[in-house]
Scaffold this motif. Structure first.
Motif, PDB file in Angstrom:
ATOM      1  N   ASN A  32      26.062  17.136  -0.036  1.00 19.50           N
ATOM      2  CA  ASN A  32      26.978  17.352  -0.426  1.00 19.50           C
ATOM      3  C   ASN A  32      28.119  17.181   1.045  1.00 19.50           C
ATOM      4  N   ASP A  33      27.641  16.465   1.492  1.00 22.08           N
ATOM      5  CA  ASP A  33      28.779  16.189   2.435  1.00 22.08           C
ATOM      6  C   ASP A  33      29.233  15.279   2.924  1.00 22.08           C
ATOM      7  N   GLY A  34      29.524  15.118   1.668  1.00 22.82           N
ATOM      8  CA  GLY A  34      31.037  13.968   1.583  1.00 22.82           C
ATOM      9  C   GLY A  34      30.623  12.135   1.863  1.00 22.82           C
ATOM     10  N   LYS A  35      28.987  11.754   1.978  1.00 23.24           N
ATOM     11  CA  LYS A  35      28.986  10.709   2.113  1.00 23.24           C
ATOM     12  C   LYS A  35      27.949  10.155   1.554  1.00 23.24           C
ATOM     13  N   ILE A  36      27.902   9.319   1.497  1.00 22.33           N
ATOM     14  CA  ILE A  36      26.330   8.589   0.422  1.00 22.33           C
ATOM     15  C   ILE A  36      25.617   7.781   1.777  1.00 22.33           C
ATOM     16  N   SER A  37      24.774   8.150   2.524  1.00 31.59           N
ATOM     17  CA  SER A  37      23.416   7.681   3.409  1.00 31.59           C
ATOM     18  C   SER A  37      22.774   7.096   2.252  1.00 31.59           C
ATOM     19  N   ALA A  38      22.127   5.987   3.348  1.00 34.05           N
ATOM     20  CA  ALA A  38      21.214   4.947   2.788  1.00 34.05           C
ATOM     21  C   ALA A  38      19.935   5.430   1.956  1.00 34.05           C
ATOM     22  N   GLN A  56      15.789  -4.703   3.430  1.00 33.61           N
ATOM     23  CA  GLN A  56      16.587  -6.000   3.064  1.00 33.61           C
ATOM     24  C   GLN A  56      17.983  -5.715   1.845  1.00 33.61           C
ATOM     25  N   GLN A  57      17.404  -5.708   0.848  1.00 33.95           N
ATOM     26  CA  GLN A  57      18.125  -4.834  -0.643  1.00 33.95           C
ATOM     27  C   GLN A  57      19.260  -3.752   0.141  1.00 33.95           C
ATOM     28  N   LEU A  58      18.685  -2.761   0.544  1.00 30.90           N
ATOM     29  CA  LEU A  58      19.423  -1.606   0.696  1.00 30.90           C
ATOM     30  C   LEU A  58      20.584  -1.703   2.382  1.00 30.90           C
ATOM     31  N   THR A  59      19.522  -2.636   3.639  1.00 31.15           N
ATOM     32  CA  THR A  59      20.863  -2.700   4.179  1.00 31.15           C
ATOM     33  C   THR A  59      22.167  -4.055   3.587  1.00 31.15           C
ATOM     34  N   GLN A  60      21.696  -4.477   2.483  1.00 31.99           N
ATOM     35  CA  GLN A  60      22.938  -5.688   2.457  1.00 31.99           C
ATOM     36  C   GLN A  60      23.344  -4.855   1.796  1.00 31.99           C
TER      37      GLN A  60
END
Length: 167
Positions: A32-38, A56-60
């Motif tokens: 609930n910090d207002g953003k989606i992290s990796a 690689q998929q995550l980074t892309q």
């Protein structure tokens, strides 16, 4: 683009309107910090039917959605990705690659078509409450060849018309 601007709800293969996009975003913003992290994005990708993505998929994916390159996906970036807003695309293919990736997320059996059942499965995984019948209606609204499914060309036209505010 300000949060105060009126948005015309329009059915799409992602979610029916901005309020639905906000609900999905909130569901994946687990801290609930207002953003989606990796790390939160991994859960998003898994819920959309992907196996655990490799680095690689995550980074892309982060690079594609995180347009301000701050390492997080905020609501505006998530919304832009969901509604297919291409005005911020930097790829020389006009965003076709990203559209194709989005299309493939819904094409669970990889036959080049999105069926009502596939759409229902994905929307359910995203926390949407809809029936297969609702999904049939959504598909019917963009199904120009009448086969009961959405192919990539129909998907592209639908996303282009959503970007223009057309019905």
């Amino acid at each position: 683009m300000s949060a105060d601007e009126p948005t015309k709800p329009s059915p799409s293969l992602y979610t029916p309107n901005i309020d639905e996009i906000k609900k999905v975003f909130t569901r994946f913003d687990t801290n609930n910090d207002g953003k989606i992290s990796a790390s939160e994005l991994i859960h998003v990708m898994k819920s959309l039917g992907s196996q655990t993505p490799d680095q690689q998929q995550l980074t892309q994916t982060m690079k594609t959605i995180d347009t301000d390159s701050d390492g997080y996906i905020n609501l505006e970036e998530f919304t832009r990705f969901c509604i297919g807003n291409e005005q911020h695309e930097e790829d020389d293919d006009g965003g076709i690659k990203e559209l194709h990736e989005a299309f493939e997320m819904y094409d669970l059996n990889k036959n080049g078509l999105i069926s009502a059942t596939e759409l229902h499965q994905i929307l359910t995984r995203l926390g949407e409450r809809c029936t297969v019948d609702d999904c049939v209606k959504m598909i019917k609204s963009v199904d120009s060849d009448g086969d009961g499914c959405v192919n990539f060309e129909e998907f592209k036209k639908m996303m282009a018309s959503n970007g223009e505010g057309a019905s």
